[in-house]
Design a protein around this motif. Structure first.
Motif, PDB file in Angstrom:
ATOM      1  N   ILE A   1       0.763  -1.051  -0.186  1.00 62.86           N
ATOM      2  CA  ILE A   1       0.017  -0.071   0.006  1.00 62.86           C
ATOM      3  C   ILE A   1       0.977   1.430   0.039  1.00 62.86           C
ATOM      4  O   ILE A   1       1.851   1.190   0.840  1.00 62.86           O
ATOM      5  CB  ILE A   1      -0.841  -0.014   1.327  1.00 62.86           C
ATOM      6  N   GLN A   2       0.536   2.113  -0.702  1.00 61.92           N
ATOM      7  CA  GLN A   2       1.222   3.485  -1.159  1.00 61.92           C
ATOM      8  C   GLN A   2       0.427   4.418  -0.104  1.00 61.92           C
ATOM      9  O   GLN A   2      -0.745   4.596  -0.303  1.00 61.92           O
ATOM     10  CB  GLN A   2       1.397   3.918  -2.587  1.00 61.92           C
TER      11      GLN A   2
ATOM     12  N   PHE B   1      -4.157   5.097   5.404  1.00 64.96           N
ATOM     13  CA  PHE B   1      -4.121   3.582   5.710  1.00 64.96           C
ATOM     14  C   PHE B   1      -3.447   3.475   7.102  1.00 64.96           C
ATOM     15  O   PHE B   1      -4.123   2.659   7.865  1.00 64.96           O
ATOM     16  CB  PHE B   1      -3.343   2.955   4.562  1.00 64.96           C
ATOM     17  N   PHE B   2      -2.347   4.155   7.589  1.00 64.72           N
ATOM     18  CA  PHE B   2      -2.065   4.135   8.843  1.00 64.72           C
ATOM     19  C   PHE B   2      -3.375   4.563   9.916  1.00 64.72           C
ATOM     20  O   PHE B   2      -3.343   3.972  11.193  1.00 64.72           O
ATOM     21  CB  PHE B   2      -0.829   4.925   9.116  1.00 64.72           C
TER      22      PHE B   2
ATOM     23  N   LEU C   1      -7.939  -2.679   6.478  1.00 59.94           N
ATOM     24  CA  LEU C   1      -7.064  -2.097   5.589  1.00 59.94           C
ATOM     25  C   LEU C   1      -7.333  -2.787   4.157  1.00 59.94           C
ATOM     26  O   LEU C   1      -7.744  -1.944   3.136  1.00 59.94           O
ATOM     27  CB  LEU C   1      -5.724  -2.533   5.664  1.00 59.94           C
ATOM     28  N   ILE C   2      -7.995  -4.201   4.313  1.00 59.60           N
ATOM     29  CA  ILE C   2      -8.444  -4.559   3.020  1.00 59.60           C
ATOM     30  C   ILE C   2      -9.862  -3.849   2.711  1.00 59.60           C
ATOM     31  O   ILE C   2     -10.022  -3.806   1.376  1.00 59.60           O
ATOM     32  CB  ILE C   2      -8.682  -6.088   3.143  1.00 59.60           C
ATOM     33  N   ASP C   3     -10.621  -3.600   3.667  1.00 61.53           N
ATOM     34  CA  ASP C   3     -11.850  -2.822   3.295  1.00 61.53           C
ATOM     35  C   ASP C   3     -11.829  -1.374   2.698  1.00 61.53           C
ATOM     36  O   ASP C   3     -12.318  -1.087   1.775  1.00 61.53           O
ATOM     37  CB  ASP C   3     -12.732  -2.731   4.543  1.00 61.53           C
ATOM     38  N   LEU C   4     -10.685  -0.829   3.322  1.00 64.05           N
ATOM     39  CA  LEU C   4     -10.368   0.481   2.513  1.00 64.05           C
ATOM     40  C   LEU C   4      -9.840   0.321   1.178  1.00 64.05           C
ATOM     41  O   LEU C   4      -9.936   1.121   0.276  1.00 64.05           O
ATOM     42  CB  LEU C   4      -9.247   1.180   3.643  1.00 64.05           C
ATOM     43  N   ILE C   5      -8.773  -0.954   0.965  1.00 66.26           N
ATOM     44  CA  ILE C   5      -8.590  -0.945  -0.319  1.00 66.26           C
ATOM     45  C   ILE C   5      -9.492  -1.239  -1.402  1.00 66.26           C
ATOM     46  O   ILE C   5      -9.698  -0.767  -2.468  1.00 66.26           O
ATOM     47  CB  ILE C   5      -7.569  -2.059  -0.356  1.00 66.26           C
ATOM     48  N   ARG C   6     -10.554  -2.046  -0.977  1.00 63.81           N
ATOM     49  CA  ARG C   6     -11.681  -2.265  -1.803  1.00 63.81           C
ATOM     50  C   ARG C   6     -12.581  -1.066  -1.872  1.00 63.81           C
ATOM     51  O   ARG C   6     -13.053  -0.799  -2.968  1.00 63.81           O
ATOM     52  CB  ARG C   6     -12.558  -3.506  -1.007  1.00 63.81           C
TER      53      ARG C   6
END
Length: 170
Positions: free
Chosen positions: A34-35, A41-42, A74-79
């Motif tokens: 993740i960039q 994200f943090f 984090l995965i939810d935010l990526i999605r």
């Protein structure tokens, strides 16, 4: 970071938990490549850690639960970000208003020529009718003697090609 009016002792305990588990957040961000230049994200990982602490802080399995909670968030935010990017359409890139045939050429004839050359005839019809003329899917389907689903299919393909084409430009 600390809640106002909350249990001060619990907040101090969380500070210790944060110091211990912030490496886990960084690890997961790195693991998923993740960039995160703005720290979004943090921050999401930190909120997930706080939620896990509130829910599982007194359990022996806290470490596992914190890992699962942070990873899931984090995965939810990526999605969520991917869904938002997929919903962006070529109309967002150009404008919501329709253009006339004359204004399309004064906008940037080389741009439109490049777009047209990259698309099939049906895809160009979609760009012309939907983006340039601002017509509804139903109207395009009637004009082109096809179904609304077919027109939407042309649009999906246009979006893929335009995305690739515009990424090459940058």
């Amino acid at each position: 970071m600390l809640q106002q009016g909350g249990n001060r002792e619990r907040d101090v305990e969380f500070e210790l938990v944060f110091m211990e588990y912030k490496k886990m957040i960084h690890h997961l961000i790195h693991k998923y490549n993740i960039q995160d230049p703005q720290g979004e994200f943090f921050q999401e990982g930190l909120i997930a850690l706080w939620n896990a602490y509130q829910r599982y802080g007194d359990r022996d399995s806290f470490g596992k639960m914190a890992y699962i909670t942070i990873r899931s968030r984090l995965i939810d935010l990526i999605r969520k970000k991917n869904r938002r990017a997929e919903k962006e359409t070529a109309t967002d890139l150009i404008s919501e208003s329709a253009y006339t045939d004359e204004s399309i050429n004064t906008f940037d004839p080389f741009f439109w020529e490049r777009i047209q050359n990259a698309l099939t005839d049906k895809q160009w019809i979609f760009v012309r009718r939907k983006i340039i003329e601002g017509r509804a899917y139903k109207d395009i389907a009637a004009l082109e003697n096809t179904t609304v689903d077919a027109v939407k299919g042309w649009g999906k393909e246009v979006k893929k090609k335009l995305k690739t084409l515009l990424e090459e430009e940058s």
